[in-house]
Every structure is written in structure tokens, then in C-alpha cells.
Design an enzyme around this catalytic site. Structure first.
Site, PDB file in Angstrom:
ATOM      1  CE1 TYR A 230      33.506  40.239  34.995  1.00  0.00           C
ATOM      2  CE2 TYR A 230      32.681  37.723  34.317  1.00  0.00           C
ATOM      3  CZ  TYR A 230      33.706  38.880  34.654  1.00  0.00           C
ATOM      4  OH  TYR A 230      34.871  38.126  35.396  1.00  0.00           O
TER       5      TYR A 230
ATOM      6  CE  LYS B 151      36.471  39.875  32.775  1.00  0.00           C
ATOM      7  NZ  LYS B 151      38.130  41.103  33.097  1.00  0.00           N
TER       8      LYS B 151
ATOM      9  CB  ILE C 198      40.383  32.919  41.922  1.00  0.00           C
ATOM     10  CG1 ILE C 198      40.450  32.575  39.963  1.00  0.00           C
ATOM     11  CG2 ILE C 198      41.506  33.028  42.648  1.00  0.00           C
ATOM     12  CD1 ILE C 198      41.511  31.366  39.972  1.00  0.00           C
TER      13      ILE C 198
ATOM     14  CG  ASP D 231      39.272  56.214  38.217  1.00  0.00           C
ATOM     15  OD1 ASP D 231      38.276  55.276  38.316  1.00  0.00           O
ATOM     16  OD2 ASP D 231      38.381  57.572  38.557  1.00  0.00           O
TER      17      ASP D 231
END
Length: 256
Positions: free
Chosen positions: A161, A165, A194, A69
Site C-alpha cells: 500500500y 501511494k 481518518i 468499476d
């Protein structure tokens, strides 16, 4: 002069994949096993991964599923300890766990900010640190983090986000510089959109799908196999001189 073909095999290696129960993580586990590696599956629910374990064992690989986790550091320590008890070493780490609750920057809530930064940045670092310590002891290893084209291009509604990254990409360069003396390579693979369970709701909207395709010069949404080829390559002896790199698997989005 004798010439030898590059070696893309992972025979005899042990690979730990986080977030291995579905999507890109599952595909990475299957691809690394097909290349010859034994596999440690980092999953939230070990019992629910029984079918994947059976599939990998059926291919003749030794498999261990561990509860993981991220970014729970105690879970990470327990998972790494269990892996080392079973295999004695970890040759390849694939950091795949990540979250991406999107929103316009002015509407981002603190709880979403905390979740993205905790999982994507803190979790990736803690997982890499734990396995990296072992790789330093064994004087070798390959660390591959699944980043995103979002680290390179601006995506509306994904500011946090994208930031997370980009942080992973720069962390990768820093660790590559620090750990090269231990024969540990550290790289990222950065996919475009994807086809996975996670992207299905977004891509099922025709307008979203077309808007995405408009950004991809190669003209198609990616498949998990497009990503895992890059991962197996970076894990293999063929990539032994590559570290600190970000391999974009984005169909040309970032250069269009």
C-alpha cells in the site's frame, strides 16, 4: 493598492469524484457541491447512491451518478462519456478509489499485490488519463488524487500500500510537469488515519487507536472534513499556482 480575498468558490464548475458512495469520497462530493460545483458521482452501484443524489440535488446542484468499476478501462471510458454528454466538461477530478489489504511483506499473497497495484496505480492512472485528455481539450482543469501519509512514512504491514501511494505521488509530479502547458494542475492530498467505515474496525481496537494517536502530534484521529477542506482548496481558484504538490493532512505524523 486594492486587495482581494482569495477565491475558494467552485461556482459553475463540474467535479467528478470516484468512490463517491461513502467515506472520504462522499465527503468530497458534498463539500465540492457546498462550494458551488455540480457533481458527477463515480460509484459501483448507482441505485444504492440514490440518497446521496437526492441530498446533493436538494442543495441545488446538478448531479449525475455513473457506474464506475476501477480499474476497468471500459467503465472509465463510459463514465467519462456519460459525464461529457450531460455536462460537456469536467473541471475537477477527485481520484478517491483505493484499496489497502494489509499484511507483513513476507506474507503478502500475489492476489493482494495484484489488487493493490491494479486499483491504486493502474486505476488512478487510467482515470486521470481519461479525464486529463478532456481537460487538455478544454485547456484547463484540476486533478486531485487522494494519496496517504503512507507514501511518506513507513507503516508496518502496509509495504505494498505504501509503495502504491508513493507511486501516485510521483505520477502526480510527472503529470503536473507534462500538463502545466494546458493549464491543468495535478496535486495529491495525503491524509492520516481518518474516521470512516473503512478504518472503523482498526480504530475500534483501543490498542490500535492509542498506537495511532502516539504518532500524531496534534493528538487526534482525522475526520473527513479535515480532508475535504484541502480538496476544495486545491480545486478552487485560490490554488491556481499550485501543481505537483502533496498536501499532507496527517496531524504532523510525517514530521514527528
Amino acid at each position: 493598492m486594492q486587495r482581494h480575498a482569495p477565491d475558494f468558490s467552485l461556482d459553475g464548475k463540474v467535479t467528478l469524484v470516484t468512490g463517491a458512495s461513502r467515506g472520504i469520497g462522499r465527503a468530497c462530493a458534498l463539500a465540492c457541491a457546498a462550494a458551488g460545483s455540480d457533481i458527477i458521482l463515480g460509484v459501483r452501484n448507482v441505485a444504492a447512491s440514490a440518497d446521496l443524489v437526492a441530498e446533493l440535488e436538494g442543495a441545488g446542484r446538478k448531479i449525475l451518478a455513473v457506474e464506475l468499476d476501477i480499474p476497468n478501462n471500459a467503465h472509465i471510458a463510459q463514465a467519462v462519456a456519460a459525464a461529457l454528454t450531460t455536462f460537456d466538461r469536467i473541471d475537477v477530478l477527485v481520484n478517491n478509489v483505493g484499496v489497502a489489504p494489509g499484511n507483513l511483506a513476507e506474507l503478502v499473497e500475489e492476489k493482494d499485490l495484484d489488487e493493490i497495484l491494479n486499483v491504486n496505480i493502474k486505476g488512478t492512472f487510467l482515470m486521470t488519463q481519461a479525464v486529463g485528455r478532456q481537460m487538455i481539450k478544454q485547456n484547463g482543469g484540476r486533478i486531485i488524487s487522494i494519496s496517504s501519509q503512507a507514501a511518506t512514512v513507513a507503516l508496518r504491514g502496509e509495504a505494498i500500500y505504501c509503495m502504491s501511494k508513493a507511486a501516485i505521488n510521483h505520477l502526480t509530479r510527472c503529470l503536473a510537469a507534462e500538463w502545466a502547458r494546458y493549464n491543468v494542475t495535478v496535486n495529491t492530498v495525503s491524509p492520516t488515519f481518518i474516521h470512516t467505515d473503512g478504518t472503523a474496525p482498526f480504530l475500534s481496537d483501543p490498542a490500535n487507536r492509542q498506537a495511532t494517536l502516539d504518532h500524531i502530534p496534534l493528538g487526534r484521529i482525522g475526520e473527513t472534513n479535515d480532508v475535504v477542506g484541502a480538496v476544495v482548496f486545491l480545486a478552487s481558484p485560490a490554488a491556481s499556482l499550485i501543481t505537483g504538490a502533496n498536501l499532507l493532512v496527517d496531524g504532523g505524523w510525517s514530521v514527528a
